[in-house]
Enzyme design. Structure first.
Site, PDB file in Angstrom:
ATOM      1  N   ASN A  34       0.867  -1.181   0.000  1.00  0.00           N
ATOM      2  CA  ASN A  34       0.000   0.000   0.000  1.00  0.00           C
ATOM      3  C   ASN A  34       0.904   1.231   0.000  1.00  0.00           C
ATOM      4  O   ASN A  34       1.457   1.591   1.032  1.00  0.00           O
ATOM      5  CB  ASN A  34      -0.910  -0.018   1.235  1.00  0.00           C
ATOM      6  CG  ASN A  34      -1.791   1.223   1.312  1.00  0.00           C
ATOM      7  OD1 ASN A  34      -1.913   1.964   0.337  1.00  0.00           O
ATOM      8  ND2 ASN A  34      -2.401   1.445   2.457  1.00  0.00           N
ATOM      9  N   LYS A  86       0.047   4.235  -0.383  1.00  0.00           N
ATOM     10  CA  LYS A  86      -0.652   5.430   0.152  1.00  0.00           C
ATOM     11  C   LYS A  86      -0.360   6.628  -0.756  1.00  0.00           C
ATOM     12  O   LYS A  86      -0.217   6.458  -1.971  1.00  0.00           O
ATOM     13  CB  LYS A  86      -0.245   5.708   1.597  1.00  0.00           C
ATOM     14  CG  LYS A  86      -0.335   4.471   2.484  1.00  0.00           C
ATOM     15  CD  LYS A  86      -0.227   4.792   3.937  1.00  0.00           C
ATOM     16  CE  LYS A  86      -0.125   3.503   4.718  1.00  0.00           C
ATOM     17  NZ  LYS A  86      -0.329   3.669   6.151  1.00  0.00           N
ATOM     18  N   HIS A 136      -9.742   1.233   4.433  1.00  0.00           N
ATOM     19  CA  HIS A 136      -8.499   1.430   5.188  1.00  0.00           C
ATOM     20  C   HIS A 136      -8.804   2.375   6.340  1.00  0.00           C
ATOM     21  O   HIS A 136      -9.613   3.304   6.196  1.00  0.00           O
ATOM     22  CB  HIS A 136      -7.418   2.001   4.263  1.00  0.00           C
ATOM     23  CG  HIS A 136      -6.054   1.969   4.886  1.00  0.00           C
ATOM     24  ND1 HIS A 136      -5.664   2.887   5.831  1.00  0.00           N
ATOM     25  CD2 HIS A 136      -5.023   1.113   4.725  1.00  0.00           C
ATOM     26  CE1 HIS A 136      -4.428   2.592   6.225  1.00  0.00           C
ATOM     27  NE2 HIS A 136      -4.019   1.521   5.574  1.00  0.00           N
ATOM     28  N   GLU A 145      -7.305   4.810   7.468  1.00  0.00           N
ATOM     29  CA  GLU A 145      -7.078   6.235   7.156  1.00  0.00           C
ATOM     30  C   GLU A 145      -8.286   6.817   6.426  1.00  0.00           C
ATOM     31  O   GLU A 145      -8.640   7.977   6.631  1.00  0.00           O
ATOM     32  CB  GLU A 145      -5.788   6.382   6.328  1.00  0.00           C
ATOM     33  CG  GLU A 145      -4.567   6.107   7.196  1.00  0.00           C
ATOM     34  CD  GLU A 145      -3.366   5.539   6.458  1.00  0.00           C
ATOM     35  OE1 GLU A 145      -3.326   5.610   5.217  1.00  0.00           O
ATOM     36  OE2 GLU A 145      -2.464   5.013   7.143  1.00  0.00           O
ATOM     37  N   GLU A 157      -6.174  -4.945  10.308  1.00  0.00           N
ATOM     38  CA  GLU A 157      -5.132  -3.950  10.572  1.00  0.00           C
ATOM     39  C   GLU A 157      -5.439  -3.215  11.867  1.00  0.00           C
ATOM     40  O   GLU A 157      -6.226  -2.252  11.862  1.00  0.00           O
ATOM     41  CB  GLU A 157      -5.081  -2.930   9.430  1.00  0.00           C
ATOM     42  CG  GLU A 157      -4.782  -3.538   8.080  1.00  0.00           C
ATOM     43  CD  GLU A 157      -4.134  -2.523   7.153  1.00  0.00           C
ATOM     44  OE1 GLU A 157      -3.021  -2.806   6.695  1.00  0.00           O
ATOM     45  OE2 GLU A 157      -4.709  -1.439   6.934  1.00  0.00           O
ATOM     46  N   GLY A 201       1.787   2.119  10.803  1.00  0.00           N
ATOM     47  CA  GLY A 201       2.738   3.223  10.680  1.00  0.00           C
ATOM     48  C   GLY A 201       3.370   3.629  11.997  1.00  0.00           C
ATOM     49  O   GLY A 201       3.998   4.674  12.094  1.00  0.00           O
ATOM     50  N   SER A 251       2.737  -2.355  10.444  1.00  0.00           N
ATOM     51  CA  SER A 251       4.187  -2.408  10.631  1.00  0.00           C
ATOM     52  C   SER A 251       4.805  -3.763  10.281  1.00  0.00           C
ATOM     53  O   SER A 251       5.746  -4.216  10.949  1.00  0.00           O
ATOM     54  CB  SER A 251       4.567  -1.969  12.048  1.00  0.00           C
ATOM     55  OG  SER A 251       4.127  -0.637  12.279  1.00  0.00           O
TER      56      SER A 251
HETATM   57  C1  PEP Z   1      -1.120   0.074   5.829  1.00  0.00           C
HETATM   58  O1  PEP Z   1      -0.929   1.076   5.174  1.00  0.00           O
HETATM   59  O2  PEP Z   1      -2.122  -0.591   5.596  1.00  0.00           O
HETATM   60  C2  PEP Z   1      -0.144  -0.309   6.840  1.00  0.00           C
HETATM   61  C3  PEP Z   1      -0.338  -1.412   7.505  1.00  0.00           C
HETATM   62  O3  PEP Z   1       0.952   0.538   7.021  1.00  0.00           O
HETATM   63  P1  PEP Z   1       2.328   0.159   7.790  1.00  0.00           P
HETATM   64  O4  PEP Z   1       2.786  -1.145   7.209  1.00  0.00           O
HETATM   65  O5  PEP Z   1       3.226   1.291   7.477  1.00  0.00           O
HETATM   66  O6  PEP Z   1       2.009   0.038   9.242  1.00  0.00           O
END
Ligand code: PEP
Length: 253
Positions: free
Chosen positions: A9, A11, A97, A99, A169, A175, A215
Site C-alpha cells: 500500500n 498510500k 483502510h 485512514e 489492521e 505506521g 508495521s
Molecule cells: C497500511 O498502510 O495498511 C499499513 C499497515 O501501514 P504500515 O505497514 O506502514 O504500518
C-alpha cells in the site's frame, strides 16, 4: 488452497518516476513462487496505468486501487469509478483502510455500498478492518471487529464473499512501528474466520484470505505469516523499500 498475498500500500507517496523505479526493482527481484501466491501493488490513481502496464503478463501479480467511488458514474467531481478501474485492467481495490475511515468518514454502511459495486463489476475488494488502541486496551476488539464485518459484509452471498480479501489492521500498529505479536494476530484472524464460519459455513470461511497489516517488515514477516490463519500482509511503509518488500514476498508460506 487459499491465496497467500503480499499487498503493498503505497498510500500518497512517491512521484511517478520513483514509483516506476521501485516497481522495476521489486519485479526484477521477486516473483510469486507458488501457485497460490499473489503479489498486489496498491498505487495512487495517477500511477495505475503505468503499474498495470509494468505487470502485464506476470502471473500472480496484480495492481490495486486504494479506493473507489460507491457511485456508478456521473457528476461526482474528483471521484473514480469501478468501471474506470476496470477499463485499465485493475483487479483489486482496497476498501475501508483506517485512514479512509478516520479522515474521510467512511462508515461501515458506505463500505457495504462500495463492496457491492466492486463485486457487481468483478473487482476484488481488499476489505480492511481493525480496532483503535483504546478499544484494544478496553479488551473489546473482538466485538468491534465483529460489528465491522457484520455491517459491511454480511449482506453478501457466500459466493460474493469468496471474492473478498480481508485485511485485519489494528490501527495502533499502522505506521507506528508497533507490530501486533504473532499470537495477537493469529488470535484475531482465527476469531474473524470463526465469525465468517458461523455466518457462511466452514468451507467458505476456510477459503477466505485474511491478511495482517500493521508495521509488517522483512524482520517480522516470516513469524507473522507462519501463523495458520495469517495469509500474508497488507504493507505500508516497508512496501516503499524494494529490499524490504522483496523479503516480505518471499516470507509468504
Ligand atoms: C497500511 O498502510 O495498511 C499499513 C499497515 O501501514 P504500515 O505497514 O506502514 O504500518
Amino acid at each position: 488452497m487459499r491465496k497467500q498475498i503480499a499487498a503493498a500500500n503505497w498510500k500518497m507517496n512517491l512521484t511517478l518516476q520513483q514509483g516506476e523505479q521501485l516497481l522495476t526493482h521489486i519485479l526484477a527481484a521477486a516473483k510469486p513462487s507458488k501457485q497460490n501466491h499473489q503479489v498486489v501493488f496498491a498505487v495512487p490513481f495517477p500511477y495505475l496505468a503505468m503499474a498495470q502496464e509494468r505487470i502485464s503478463g506476470m502471473a500472480g501479480t496484480f495492481i490495486a486501487a486504494q479506493n473507489c467511488s460507491d457511485k456508478k458514474s456521473g457528476a461526482y467531481t474528483g471521484e473514480v469509478s469501478v468501471e474506470m478501474l476496470q477499463s485499465l485492467g485493475i483487479r483489486f481495490v482496497v476498501l475501508g483502510h483506517s485512514e479512509r475511515r478516520e479522515y474521510f468518514n467512511e462508515s461501515n454502511r458506505l463500505l457495504a455500498e462500495k463492496l457491492n459495486i466492486c463485486l457487481e463489476n468483478k473487482m476484488q475488494p481488499i476489505f480492511c478492518c481493525g480496532e483503535a488502541l483504546q478499544i484494544r486496551e478496553a479488551g473489546t476488539q473482538n466485538e468491534f471487529v465483529a460489528q465491522q464485518l457484520k455491517e459491511s459484509l454480511y449482506h453478501l452471498s457466500g459466493e460474493q464473499l469468496q471474492q473478498v480479501v480481508i485485511a485485519y489492521e489494528p490501527i495502533w500498529a499502522i505506521g507506528t512501528g508497533k507490530t501486533a505479536s504473532s499470537a495477537q494476530a493469529q488470535e484475531m484472524h482465527a476469531f474473524i474466520r470463526q465469525q465468517l464460519a458461523a455466518q457462511y459455513g466452514a468451507t467458505v470461511a476456510d477459503s477466505i484470505s485474511i491478511l495482517y497489516g500493521g508495521s509488517v517488515k522483512a524482520a517480522n514477516a516470516v513469524e507473522l505469516f507462519s501463523q495458520p490463519d495469517v495469509d500474508g500482509g497488507l504493507v505500508g511503509g516497508a512496501s516503499l523499500i524494494a529490499e524490504e518488500f522483496v523479503a516480505i514476498i518471499s516470507a509468504l508460506k
